[in-house]
Scaffold this motif. Structure first.
Motif, PDB file in Angstrom:
ATOM      1  N   LEU A 199     -32.368  36.393   5.123  1.00 20.28           N
ATOM      2  CA  LEU A 199     -32.600  35.746   6.417  1.00 20.28           C
ATOM      3  C   LEU A 199     -31.732  36.387   7.493  1.00 20.28           C
ATOM      4  CD1 LEU A 199     -32.854  31.948   5.491  1.00 20.28           C
ATOM      5  CD2 LEU A 199     -34.683  33.439   6.333  1.00 20.28           C
ATOM      6  N   LEU A 200     -30.492  36.705   7.130  1.00 22.87           N
ATOM      7  CA  LEU A 200     -29.590  37.374   8.057  1.00 22.87           C
ATOM      8  C   LEU A 200     -30.111  38.763   8.413  1.00 22.87           C
ATOM      9  CD1 LEU A 200     -26.913  37.386   9.599  1.00 22.87           C
ATOM     10  CD2 LEU A 200     -25.802  38.243   7.528  1.00 22.87           C
ATOM     11  N   GLU A 201     -30.568  39.491   7.393  1.00 24.49           N
ATOM     12  CA  GLU A 201     -31.106  40.829   7.607  1.00 24.49           C
ATOM     13  C   GLU A 201     -32.347  40.789   8.501  1.00 24.49           C
ATOM     14  OE1 GLU A 201     -30.023  43.698   6.888  1.00 24.49           O
ATOM     15  OE2 GLU A 201     -28.371  43.234   5.549  1.00 24.49           O
ATOM     16  N   ILE A 202     -33.232  39.837   8.217  1.00 20.29           N
ATOM     17  CA  ILE A 202     -34.457  39.695   9.012  1.00 20.29           C
ATOM     18  C   ILE A 202     -34.100  39.374  10.463  1.00 20.29           C
ATOM     19  CG2 ILE A 202     -36.507  38.261   9.368  1.00 20.29           C
ATOM     20  CD1 ILE A 202     -36.661  38.019   6.286  1.00 20.29           C
ATOM     21  N   GLY A 203     -33.098  38.508  10.636  1.00 25.04           N
ATOM     22  CA  GLY A 203     -32.657  38.173  11.985  1.00 25.04           C
ATOM     23  C   GLY A 203     -32.140  39.392  12.735  1.00 25.04           C
ATOM     24  N   ILE A 204     -31.323  40.204  12.049  1.00 27.01           N
ATOM     25  CA  ILE A 204     -30.781  41.420  12.671  1.00 27.01           C
ATOM     26  C   ILE A 204     -31.906  42.371  13.050  1.00 27.01           C
ATOM     27  CG2 ILE A 204     -29.421  43.511  12.226  1.00 27.01           C
ATOM     28  CD1 ILE A 204     -27.588  41.798  10.472  1.00 27.01           C
ATOM     29  N   ILE A 205     -32.857  42.534  12.156  1.00 21.83           N
ATOM     30  CA  ILE A 205     -33.970  43.462  12.403  1.00 21.83           C
ATOM     31  C   ILE A 205     -34.788  43.046  13.624  1.00 21.83           C
ATOM     32  CG2 ILE A 205     -36.173  44.284  11.458  1.00 21.83           C
ATOM     33  CD1 ILE A 205     -34.749  44.183   8.680  1.00 21.83           C
ATOM     34  N   PHE A 206     -35.065  41.753  13.747  1.00 15.05           N
ATOM     35  CA  PHE A 206     -35.848  41.287  14.905  1.00 15.05           C
ATOM     36  C   PHE A 206     -35.019  41.301  16.183  1.00 15.05           C
ATOM     37  CE2 PHE A 206     -38.927  39.624  11.816  1.00 15.05           C
ATOM     38  CZ  PHE A 206     -40.107  39.982  12.452  1.00 15.05           C
ATOM     39  N   ILE A 207     -33.718  41.062  16.064  1.00 13.02           N
ATOM     40  CA  ILE A 207     -32.839  41.157  17.237  1.00 13.02           C
ATOM     41  C   ILE A 207     -32.846  42.573  17.790  1.00 13.02           C
ATOM     42  CG2 ILE A 207     -30.411  41.139  17.955  1.00 13.02           C
ATOM     43  CD1 ILE A 207     -30.034  38.685  16.163  1.00 13.02           C
ATOM     44  N   VAL A 208     -32.899  43.551  16.889  1.00 10.13           N
ATOM     45  CA  VAL A 208     -32.972  44.954  17.307  1.00 10.13           C
ATOM     46  C   VAL A 208     -34.358  45.292  17.828  1.00 10.13           C
ATOM     47  CG1 VAL A 208     -32.870  47.347  16.497  1.00 10.13           C
ATOM     48  CG2 VAL A 208     -31.142  45.703  15.736  1.00 10.13           C
ATOM     49  N   SER A 209     -35.402  44.770  17.172  1.00 10.93           N
ATOM     50  CA  SER A 209     -36.778  45.172  17.467  1.00 10.93           C
ATOM     51  C   SER A 209     -37.343  44.571  18.751  1.00 10.93           C
ATOM     52  CB  SER A 209     -37.694  44.799  16.294  1.00 10.93           C
ATOM     53  OG  SER A 209     -37.267  45.403  15.099  1.00 10.93           O
ATOM     54  N   ILE A 210     -37.082  43.293  18.982  1.00 15.08           N
ATOM     55  CA  ILE A 210     -37.697  42.609  20.129  1.00 15.08           C
ATOM     56  C   ILE A 210     -37.332  43.247  21.469  1.00 15.08           C
ATOM     57  CG2 ILE A 210     -37.780  40.423  21.406  1.00 15.08           C
ATOM     58  CD1 ILE A 210     -37.685  38.976  18.717  1.00 15.08           C
ATOM     59  N   PRO A 211     -36.046  43.524  21.731  1.00 16.43           N
ATOM     60  CA  PRO A 211     -35.727  44.160  23.020  1.00 16.43           C
ATOM     61  C   PRO A 211     -36.318  45.563  23.161  1.00 16.43           C
ATOM     62  CG  PRO A 211     -33.767  43.206  22.032  1.00 16.43           C
ATOM     63  CD  PRO A 211     -34.830  43.213  20.978  1.00 16.43           C
TER      64      PRO A 211
END
Length: 217
Positions: A165-177
């Motif tokens: 869940l932490l990894e997925i959060g980091i990935i989307f935090i990077v991807s969305i912007p």
């Protein structure tokens, strides 16, 4: 089990649609998948599925009372940790390949896109394996009478979901912007970031291998 469900959905979808509608669907889906958000979604799905692998979180615990022999065989603790993590990486890689094959069949993205997704999945899998072995070393469950007892009420198995869940959060935090950019930009940042984290975790295990094995007796 999740892979079976994905396979059933794929077969059903392919058999109930004409070639023309499938091509139209693929064209639309490909335009969404080959984006930073699409890449993040594929990685997130793979991460969720690999969190169901209980090999690394029980790598030491599965040896039970025999784990003490790890202290006496002529192989360094660090190498034993690496060897015990290989099965988790192998099965995780198979899961990643199955997901990517399904993505290719449904959307037909480029081979380069699939290769980039595979490389990211492999790096995350190596990091996940090391972290889960580290968790098991800190709180091994060595007293059990059946293999089922290794996973029964074993809180170590809770951590793969937390980590993913932490990894997925980091990935989307990077991807969305970066959703307006090419997926290569997002992939590059994710790869560099997780290579650094994997190096730090690996280095920590290597330098503290003797200390980490103190709880095995």
């Amino acid at each position: 089990m999740p892979i079976i469900f994905l396979g059933i959905f794929l077969v059903s979808f392919m058999s109930n649609n004409t070639e023309e509608s499938l091509n139209e669907f693929r064209n639309v889906l490909t335009s969404y998948i080959t984006t930073p958000i699409g890449l993040a979604a594929i990685i997130a799905i793979t991460e969720f599925l690999t969190s169901m692998l209980y090999i690394a979180p029980t790598a030491i615990s599965r040896d039970g009372s025999n784990a003490v022999f790890m202290k006496y065989i002529p192989v360094s603790y660090y190498k034993q940790i690496i060897y015990k993590g290989i099965p988790n990486v192998v099965f995780g890689t198979i899961t990643s390949l199955i997901v990517l094959i399904i993505v290719w069949v449904v959307a037909r993205p480029s081979i380069i896109f699939l290769l980039v997704a595979f490389i990211i999945n492999l790096i995350l899998l190596c990091l996940q394996t090391l972290l889960m072995e580290l968790v098991d070393l800190r709180k091994p469950k060595l007293e059990w009478t059946t293999e089922y007892a290794v996973v029964k009420q074993n809180m170590n198995l809770f951590w793969p979901f937390v980590l993913n869940l932490l990894e997925i959060g980091i990935i989307f935090i990077v991807s969305i912007p970066l959703s307006f950019t090419n997926y290569f930009v997002t992939a590059g940042i994710i790869i560099i970031l997780h290579i650094i984290i994997t190096y730090l975790v690996n280095n920590y295990i290597y330098k503290n291998q003797n200390k980490l094995f103190n709880k095995i007796s």
